[in-house]
Design a protein around this motif. Structure first.
Motif, mmCIF file in Angstrom:
data_model
loop_
_atom_site.group_PDB
_atom_site.id
_atom_site.type_symbol
_atom_site.label_atom_id
_atom_site.label_comp_id
_atom_site.label_asym_id
_atom_site.label_seq_id
_atom_site.Cartn_x
_atom_site.Cartn_y
_atom_site.Cartn_z
ATOM 1 N N VAL A 126 -44.287 110.480 107.034
ATOM 2 C CA VAL A 126 -43.112 110.280 106.190
ATOM 3 C C VAL A 126 -42.680 111.653 105.702
ATOM 4 O O VAL A 126 -43.524 112.458 105.280
ATOM 5 C CB VAL A 126 -43.409 109.353 104.994
ATOM 6 N N GLN B 265 -39.395 113.728 103.449
ATOM 7 C CA GLN B 265 -38.291 113.506 102.524
ATOM 8 C C GLN B 265 -37.733 114.868 102.133
ATOM 9 O O GLN B 265 -38.498 115.808 101.889
ATOM 10 C CB GLN B 265 -38.789 112.749 101.294
ATOM 11 N N SER B 266 -36.427 114.985 102.085
ATOM 12 C CA SER B 266 -35.820 116.264 101.700
ATOM 13 C C SER B 266 -35.638 116.312 100.193
ATOM 14 O O SER B 266 -35.624 115.291 99.512
ATOM 15 C CB SER B 266 -34.490 116.457 102.410
ATOM 16 N N THR B 267 -35.504 117.521 99.711
ATOM 17 C CA THR B 267 -35.177 117.757 98.314
ATOM 18 C C THR B 267 -33.813 118.413 98.300
ATOM 19 O O THR B 267 -33.603 119.413 98.975
ATOM 20 C CB THR B 267 -36.218 118.681 97.659
ATOM 21 N N SER C 211 -44.146 115.550 102.342
ATOM 22 C CA SER C 211 -44.479 114.960 103.640
ATOM 23 C C SER C 211 -45.914 114.443 103.581
ATOM 24 O O SER C 211 -46.708 114.872 102.743
ATOM 25 C CB SER C 211 -44.326 115.984 104.763
ATOM 26 N N PHE D 107 -43.693 112.246 96.704
ATOM 27 C CA PHE D 107 -42.469 111.536 97.063
ATOM 28 C C PHE D 107 -41.810 110.959 95.824
ATOM 29 O O PHE D 107 -42.456 110.710 94.814
ATOM 30 C CB PHE D 107 -42.788 110.409 98.052
ATOM 31 N N PRO E 227 -34.114 107.917 99.739
ATOM 32 C CA PRO E 227 -34.143 107.955 101.202
ATOM 33 C C PRO E 227 -35.227 108.896 101.735
ATOM 34 O O PRO E 227 -35.571 109.894 101.110
ATOM 35 C CB PRO E 227 -32.754 108.456 101.578
ATOM 36 N N ALA E 228 -35.757 108.545 102.906
ATOM 37 C CA ALA E 228 -36.764 109.347 103.594
ATOM 38 C C ALA E 228 -36.668 109.024 105.084
ATOM 39 O O ALA E 228 -35.828 108.217 105.505
ATOM 40 C CB ALA E 228 -38.157 109.033 103.053
ATOM 41 N N THR F 115 -36.310 103.678 102.989
ATOM 42 C CA THR F 115 -36.094 103.871 101.560
ATOM 43 C C THR F 115 -37.414 103.695 100.843
ATOM 44 O O THR F 115 -38.115 102.702 101.044
ATOM 45 C CB THR F 115 -35.061 102.858 101.020
ATOM 46 N N LEU F 116 -37.768 104.667 100.014
ATOM 47 C CA LEU F 116 -39.000 104.612 99.217
ATOM 48 C C LEU F 116 -38.672 104.030 97.856
ATOM 49 O O LEU F 116 -37.655 104.369 97.254
ATOM 50 C CB LEU F 116 -39.600 106.009 99.080
#
Length: 118
Positions: free
Chosen positions: A39, A41-43, A57, A85, A89-90, A116-117
Motif C-alpha cells: 500500500v 499513499q502520497s502526501t 508505504s 497512513f 485515497p491510496a 480508500t483507507l
C-alpha cells in the motif's frame, strides 16, 4: 486478472490491517499459494503547485493459504512499514503466486487499484 482489492481498507495505528480483496477470475485449475501486498499513499504539499511528496508505504504477505474465506485473499503477515497512513485515497499493489493443480507449474499475476483507507 485473478483478484482485486476491496475498495475500502481499514487503518489501525497508521497501518493497513490487513489488506484484502475478492479473488475473482482465478482459473479452476489453479490454486493460490501466496500473495504479497503493498500500500502506498502520497502526501500533498502545502504549496500552490500542490507538489506530491513521498508518503507512507507498507508491505504485507500471506505465505499460507489455509483458513481463508473462499474467493478472497488477505495478506495478514506483517512486513515493513514506512510512515503512518491517514484516512483517504491510496494505491494497492499485489502479486499473487498460483500453482497449476495438474502440472505443478507456478504462474504469477499482479494488479494495482486505487483504494480508500478509513
Amino acid at each position: 486478472m485473478p483478484a482485486n482489492w476491496a475498495p475500502l481498507q481499514k487503518l489501525s495505528n497508521g497501518r493497513v490491517e490487513w489488506p484484502t480483496g475478492p479473488m475473482t477470475g482465478l482459473h479452476p485449475n489453479f490454486e493460490p499459494t501466496w500473495v504479497e501486498a503493498w500500500v502506498v499513499q502520497s502526501t500533498t504539499g502545502a504549496n500552490p503547485a500542490d507538489t506530491i511528496l513521498a508518503g507512507p508505504s507498507q508491505s504485507t504477505a500471506q505465505s499460507s493459504w489455509t483458513g481463508f474465506t473462499p474467493n478472497q485473499w488477505t495478506a495478514a503477515e506483517p512486513g515493513w512499514k514506512s510512515g503512518d497512513f491517514y484516512a483517504g485515497p491510496a494505491l494497492g499493489i499485489s502479486l499473487l503466486a498460483m500453482r497449476n493443480k495438474t502440472t505443478g507449474d507456478h504462474e504469477f499475476d499482479w494488479w494495482f487499484q486505487p483504494i480508500t483507507l478509513f
